[in-house]
Design an enzyme around this catalytic site. Structure first.
Site, mmCIF file in Angstrom:
data_model
loop_
_atom_site.group_PDB
_atom_site.id
_atom_site.type_symbol
_atom_site.label_atom_id
_atom_site.label_comp_id
_atom_site.label_asym_id
_atom_site.label_seq_id
_atom_site.Cartn_x
_atom_site.Cartn_y
_atom_site.Cartn_z
ATOM 1 N N ALA A 116 46.923 46.912 24.810
ATOM 2 C CA ALA A 116 45.349 47.524 24.260
ATOM 3 C C ALA A 116 44.958 46.773 22.911
ATOM 4 C CB ALA A 116 45.876 48.983 23.798
ATOM 5 N N GLY A 121 34.422 46.725 18.353
ATOM 6 C CA GLY A 121 33.962 45.756 17.533
ATOM 7 C C GLY A 121 34.712 44.613 17.540
ATOM 8 N N GLY A 123 36.333 42.195 20.689
ATOM 9 C CA GLY A 123 36.305 41.890 22.236
ATOM 10 C C GLY A 123 37.042 40.356 22.175
ATOM 11 N N SER A 124 36.131 39.550 22.324
ATOM 12 C CA SER A 124 36.706 37.715 22.276
ATOM 13 C C SER A 124 37.188 37.584 20.872
ATOM 14 C CB SER A 124 35.158 36.970 22.359
ATOM 15 O OG SER A 124 34.687 37.370 23.727
ATOM 16 N N ILE A 151 40.701 49.287 28.838
ATOM 17 C CA ILE A 151 42.239 49.109 28.918
ATOM 18 C C ILE A 151 42.788 49.292 30.141
ATOM 19 C CG2 ILE A 151 44.622 49.549 27.867
ATOM 20 C CD1 ILE A 151 42.376 48.305 26.122
ATOM 21 N N ARG A 234 46.778 33.566 32.208
ATOM 22 C CA ARG A 234 45.217 32.920 32.329
ATOM 23 C C ARG A 234 45.295 32.118 33.915
ATOM 24 N NH1 ARG A 234 44.883 31.809 26.605
ATOM 25 N NH2 ARG A 234 43.150 33.511 25.815
ATOM 26 N N ARG A 259 27.555 32.669 64.996
ATOM 27 C CA ARG A 259 26.043 32.127 65.050
ATOM 28 C C ARG A 259 25.965 30.676 65.661
ATOM 29 N NH1 ARG A 259 22.566 32.916 66.068
ATOM 30 N NH2 ARG A 259 20.842 33.572 65.116
ATOM 31 N N LEU A 332 24.414 33.814 54.131
ATOM 32 C CA LEU A 332 24.437 34.573 55.211
ATOM 33 C C LEU A 332 23.005 35.452 55.443
ATOM 34 C CD1 LEU A 332 28.357 35.860 55.697
ATOM 35 C CD2 LEU A 332 26.815 34.178 57.036
ATOM 36 N N GLU A 357 40.324 38.907 29.836
ATOM 37 C CA GLU A 357 41.419 38.088 29.349
ATOM 38 C C GLU A 357 40.941 36.680 28.894
ATOM 39 O OE1 GLU A 357 45.116 37.674 31.363
ATOM 40 O OE2 GLU A 357 45.033 39.730 32.124
#
Ligand SMILES: Cc1cc2nc3c(=O)[nH]c(=O)nc-3n(C[C@H](O)[C@H](O)[C@H](O)COP(=O)(O)OP(=O)(O)OC[C@H]3O[C@@H](n4cnc5c(N)ncnc54)[C@H](O)[C@@H]3O)c2cc1C
Lengths: 380, 358
Positions: A116, A121, A123-124, A151, A234, A259, A332, A357
């Site tokens: 977690a 406010g 993230g990155s 999370i 990663r 096809r 397609l 991530e």
């Protein structure tokens, strides 16, 4: 010696993983439609089938190595969309394994521990988290307040490894990690979040309101050790992205074939239709990204901790899943949009890998800093 | 077993070629482009490394090693890399698919100590040319073949002693070993192209050239022309990887030093992210090339992998060369800097088919 052939051990494990993925795929639509329902820890069909992840991790002799094989197994699982065996490992477990004391590790080693970090406010830029723990001298407990969002394994997991600021009794401040078990008063898990795709992926917000945590649960991972869990994961995310991408490519190749459009590799671009040419270009993106994943995993096996290679694999896999799942729908045409077919799900599921991530931009920051010799201050 | 491990021998050969590339080849590249001529001293330096002749040696034939070394040569200059890859393609095809008589007659000619060229002639001077629509023909006669057609973009055509000509023979494609002095063979004037100007490429015409039955590669067994094409695509991929690396390795220090709006250009995300993408793509190009080469080395069917590597490399090498020019701005447009040459060279390499091999 340079070699890209799978060994027969690899092939055995991967064909078992693929068979299970074919079964998993049958459930994919169901869980796409029932996003509030958690998948069972083990599907009935899985009872007599070995967990291919466990097989890969065992480091079977004659395989291309446990890291490489594990990533290829994940690719197969994501090809199907649903794993028959729910993973008991969370990224919080990686923190536990790397920084906990032996006593702490012993206590929680069989728990599934979510990680977690993300907040509304932050993230990155996880350095800007606000969740804070203060120490209560009277009880010897930490008091945690804050909100964590998006999370994974929030509902299915047994605990969360929470990255938090702390104010110690002596007034010192910093960042650290606490293991917060489910059921701790003041810790609430929100409802399942409504997402574009990977709807079976258990994702909730967490709230900590004067949540009291015993000192024993202070795992003492710092910011750096917490973020370093992503080094291993990663390239794995790259592999997962490529599982979804290959599902899209396989379906597209099959339907084009029905096809009468065969993908031929012998001639040059001026001998083939735009459709075949586009397919080949998408397939090349898949192959290229897969090789960057294998490269990163191979380095891990050589005890050369990959850094820029891990980010390359994540960035390449994330981009490949976007381009391929979007492109296959072009190939397609409108019929591919229907929920009767898997492409709509591949398209939605495939979009996550370049976000979580560390989004593609963050991987590029890491790569650029590394190749240019820049710090986080030079390039942010 | 999946592995990216270079053998000790490969590492040694790679560092030897790296050394040659940076000390001798790179400094000679610009003037060779200007003069539209290949310096013979450079060819002899490349020859002296032994990478061309090693195709003749049964134990020495290694597409993977060739791919590694062609990348290093191309970091210095793509024309020079192709000057090596052209005879490698020719000798590699003879060694892999020639009859024992063909090997015995031809390979020793290429064992001397001076550079010697021979070309794989696949491309034709025809708009919308494609390897699957070759127009040159070989008509089967009682005791041989009658070869007719035009082949374009043959590296160092004027100094080739032999050509391996791919022509349509009935319903299939075949390859024929043709001596430069055979009657009906005429090598055109060297014609400068957009790039690879040092390579002295020319068109060669084959007018009713009478060939003995022994000229057919593999003789009565024939050959697998697709393998020659796969090998060429792999070699071109290695060369494009090298050119892309040249661009990337040049623009990184340049953009770090160049100050614009008060700060290093490389500190702007739009530049830094494109540099990161260059790194991602050159890595991927290299692994794609290695994979195709290793399948060829193991004698497997490399057609799919070679096609994917080639397609991926053509697209990304061009993107990288293009961004290289852009990152230098007006300076990139001037011939004082190498990026404009790499831009032209990449446009040229990335449209070739045939001509070379690993
Ligand atoms: C399904 C799902 C599961 C998740 N699971 C977890 C989990 O288990 N644990 C956890 O802690 N988090 C989890 N996350 C959160 C995830 O890691 C974050 O969403 C992600 O890191 C991006 O942060 P953000 O959403 O705040 O976007 P922001 O940080 O706001 O970024 C928005 C955009 O800006 C770009 N950007 C950001 N900074 C820069 C910069 N410096 N330069 C250029 N571009 C920039 C980003 O790349 C992105 O494209 C999950 C998210 C999802 C959707």
């Amino acid at each position: 010696m340079i070699d890209f052939q799978l060994t027969s051990t690899d092939e055995n494990v991967l064909s078992s993983a693929h068979e299970q993925a074919i079964i998993g795929r049958r459930y994919a639509r169901y869980y796409d439609k029932h996003e509030d329902e958690l998948e069972p820890a083990e599907f009935p069909e899985a009872k007599d089938l070995p967990n291919p992840v466990t097989l890969a991790e065992e480091g079977l002799s004659g395989s291309s190595g446990s890291r490489i094989l594990h990533s290829l197994v994940m690719l197969e699982i994501y090809w199907g969309g649903i794993s028959l065996h729910r993973s008991k490992w969370g990224l919080g477990n990686t923190v536990l394994k790397t920084v906990a004391t032996p006593e702490q590790f012993e206590k929680w080693k069989n728990h599934t521990i979510a990680i977690a970090i993300t907040e509304p406010g932050a993230g990155s830029d996880p350095a800007s988290i606000r969740t804070t723990a203060t120490f209560d001298r009277e009880t010897g407990e930490w008091i945690l307040n804050g909100e964590k969002i998006f999370i994974s394994q929030a509902q299915s997991g047994d605990a969360a490894m929470v990255l938090s600021r702390f104010i110690a009794p002596d007034g010192s401040r910093g960042m650290t990690t606490f293991l917060v078990e489910k059921g701790t008063p003041g810790f609430t898990v929100g409802p399942q979040l409504k997402k574009l795709g990977i709807r079976s992926h258990d994702t909730c917000n967490l709230l900590f309101e004067n949540c009291r945590i015993p000192e024993f649960n202070h795992i003492k991972g710092d910011f750096k050790s917490t973020m370093s869990v992503f080094n291993d994961s990663r390239p794995m995310v790259g592999a997962m992205a490529l599982g979804v991408a290959r599902a899209a490519l396989d379906f597209t190749r099959e339907k084009l074939g029905e096809r009468g459009i065969e993908i031929g590799y012998r001639g040059g671009m001026r001998s083939r239709s735009a459709i075949v040419d586009r397919f080949i270009r998408l397939e090349a993106i898949y192959e290229a990204a897969l090789l960057t994943v294998l490269r990163s995993k191979w380095l891990e096996q050589q005890d050369v901790p990959p850094k820029v290679e891990a980010s390359i694999a994540k960035a390449a896999g994330g981009k490949a899943a976007r381009r391929i799942t979007q492109g296959c729908i072009d190939l397609l045409g409108p019929e591919a949009l229907s929920e009767d077919h898997p492409l709509d799900r591949c398209f939605r599921d495939g979009r996550i890998f370049d976000i979580y991530e560390g989004a593609g931009e963050i991987q590029r920051l890491i790569i650029a800093r590394s190749i240019l010799g820049y710090t986080g201050r030079d390039l942010r | 077993m999946i592995s990216f491990e270079l053998t000790q021998e490969q590492k040694l050969a790679q560092s030897m070629v790296q050394e040659l590339a940076s000390s001798q080849l790179r400094p000679a590249a610009r003037s060779a482009d200007d003069r539209e001529a290949m310096p013979s001293s450079i060819l002899d330096e490349i020859w002296a490394t032994g990478i061309i002749q090693s195709q003749s040696d049964a134990d020495g034939y290694s597409p993977t090693l060739n791919a590694l070394l062609l990348e290093e040569l191309a970091v210095a200059d793509a024309s020079f890399a192709i000057a090596a890859a052209a005879p490698i393609g020719f000798l590699g095809a003879i060694a892999a698919q020639g009859s024992s008589a063909q090997k015995k007659n031809l390979l020793p000619i290429f064992a001397g100590d001076k550079y010697r060229c021979a070309g794989v002639a696949i491309m034709e001077p025809d708009f919308a040319f494609d390897v699957s629509a070759i127009r040159s023909t070989a008509i089967k006669k009682r005791d041989g073949y009658l070869l007719s057609g035009m082949k374009g973009l043959i590296p160092l055509a004027g100094s080739c002693s032999h050509f391996l000509v791919v022509a349509r023979c009935g319903d299939t494609l075949d390859a024929f070993i043709v001596e430069r002095n055979a009657r009906g063979v005429s090598v055109g004037e060297k014609k400068p192209n957009i790039g690879l100007r040092a390579l002295e490429m020319a068109t060669v015409s084959f007018k009713d050239v009478e060939l003995p039955a022994s000229a057919r590669l593999g003789e009565s067994a024939g050959c697998d022309v697709q393998r020659i094409i796969d090998s060429a695509r792999t070699a071109l991929s290695a060369i494009m990887t090298g050119t892309a690396r040249a661009v990337m390795e040049f623009v990184m220090p340049y953009t770090k030093e160049r100050v614009v709006h008060g700060d290093a250009l490389a500190k702007k995300q739009t530049i830094a992210f494109r540099l990161a993408d260059m790194r991602i793509e050159t890595d991927a190009m290299r692994w794609m090339t290695w994979k195709a080469a290793s399948i060829l080395e193991q004698g497997g069917d490399a057609t799919r992998q070679a096609q994917l590597a080639y397609t991926y490399c053509t697209e990304n090498a061009m993107w990288i060369a293009d961004e290289g020019v852009q990152m230098l701005g007006g300076h990139g447009y001037l011939r004082d800097n190498p990026v404009e040459m790499w831009y032209r060279d990449t446009r040229t390499v990335s449209v070739l088919e045939g001509a070379v091999g690993v």
